[in-house]
Design a protein around this motif. Structure first.
Motif, PDB file in Angstrom:
ATOM      1  N   MET A  67       1.044  -1.366   0.007  1.00  0.00           N
ATOM      2  CA  MET A  67      -0.062  -0.024   0.075  1.00  0.00           C
ATOM      3  C   MET A  67       0.822   1.263  -0.156  1.00  0.00           C
ATOM      4  O   MET A  67       0.468   2.436  -0.812  1.00  0.00           O
ATOM      5  CB  MET A  67      -0.761  -0.124   1.255  1.00  0.00           C
ATOM      6  N   ILE A  68       1.918   1.122   0.869  1.00  0.00           N
ATOM      7  CA  ILE A  68       2.901   2.429   0.769  1.00  0.00           C
ATOM      8  C   ILE A  68       3.292   2.590  -0.461  1.00  0.00           C
ATOM      9  O   ILE A  68       3.469   3.787  -1.139  1.00  0.00           O
ATOM     10  CB  ILE A  68       4.037   2.304   1.770  1.00  0.00           C
ATOM     11  N   ASP A  69       4.008   1.597  -1.317  1.00  0.00           N
ATOM     12  CA  ASP A  69       4.547   1.843  -2.300  1.00  0.00           C
ATOM     13  C   ASP A  69       3.411   2.118  -3.477  1.00  0.00           C
ATOM     14  O   ASP A  69       3.942   3.041  -4.461  1.00  0.00           O
ATOM     15  CB  ASP A  69       4.870   0.353  -2.938  1.00  0.00           C
ATOM     16  N   LEU A  70       2.494   1.623  -3.516  1.00  0.00           N
ATOM     17  CA  LEU A  70       1.347   2.227  -4.307  1.00  0.00           C
ATOM     18  C   LEU A  70       0.657   3.596  -4.190  1.00  0.00           C
ATOM     19  O   LEU A  70       0.588   4.424  -4.790  1.00  0.00           O
ATOM     20  CB  LEU A  70      -0.138   1.123  -4.230  1.00  0.00           C
ATOM     21  N   ALA A  71       0.752   3.779  -2.901  1.00  0.00           N
ATOM     22  CA  ALA A  71       0.369   5.373  -2.250  1.00  0.00           C
ATOM     23  C   ALA A  71       1.252   6.459  -2.958  1.00  0.00           C
ATOM     24  O   ALA A  71       0.765   7.422  -3.507  1.00  0.00           O
ATOM     25  CB  ALA A  71       0.037   5.553  -1.110  1.00  0.00           C
TER      26      ALA A  71
END
Length: 193
Positions: free
Chosen positions: A19-23
């Motif tokens: 999620m952090i990478d995608l965000a």
């Protein structure tokens, strides 16, 4: 029960990391599609978090020695959920259209990779094939970091992982590889050269 709980905690951790990478990618590239995927992941983690709490409550009721372990596990889960909610907040900036900023534009020019999502169509050359059979990262330059199949995620799919029609491939790679990668997935491109 502990192996099931360990698997759920691992899924929680892996999902929050993705999620952090995608965000950040959604913010850097002002990509609403990726931001919406972050929100979807956050919603699924909320349900997983509730299941973990239920498992820990059952464990604590049946064995008083497990109460301390339950407290530590729930605290760890809460910190992981804090990370997931931070990613959701970043994605919300993109969804609300607030991501346009000159500093972000400068960082985009400096970035050499991007992230994208692509849905595997019924008539895609990828449907029914394993990652090893198609060498997708070699032919497109895009490296699939996860596959969403319905409500489930396959993190770090291996060579034996088969792609199915309807799968959402979440990939990272060079900007110039995105178009070919998406064309392979949606069935527009019929050859792997």
């Amino acid at each position: 029960m502990m192996s099931r709980l360990a698997a759920m905690l691992t899924e929680l951790k892996d999902t929050s990391e993705m999620m952090i990478d995608l965000a950040y990618s959604s913010l850097l590239y002002d990509n609403t599609e990726i931001a919406e995927e972050v929100i979807s992941l956050s919603n699924s983690l909320d349900g997983l978090s509730e299941r973990i709490q239920d498992e820990m409550a059952k464990s604590g009721q049946s064995n008083s020695e497990e109460v301390y372990r339950a407290i530590v596990t729930v605290t760890l889960m809460d910190r992981i959920m804090d990370i997931a909610h931070a990613a959701e907040s970043i994605a919300d900036v993109v969804i609300r259209g607030l991501a346009e900023h000159p500093v972000l534009a400068m960082s985009i020019r400096e970035a050499d990779t991007t992230m994208c999502l692509a849905k595997v169509a019924d008539d895609s050359i990828l449907a029914g094939k394993t990652f090893g059979e198609v060498s997708l990262s070699t032919v497109s330059g895009m490296f699939v970091i996860a596959v969403r199949r319905g409500d489930d995620y396959i993190f770090g799919p291996g060579e034996e992982t088969k792609m199915e029609a309807g799968d959402i491939l979440i990939a990272r790679g060079p900007e110039e590889g995105v178009s070919y990668f998406k064309d392979l997935a949606d069935g527009t491109e019929k050859s792997l050269d």
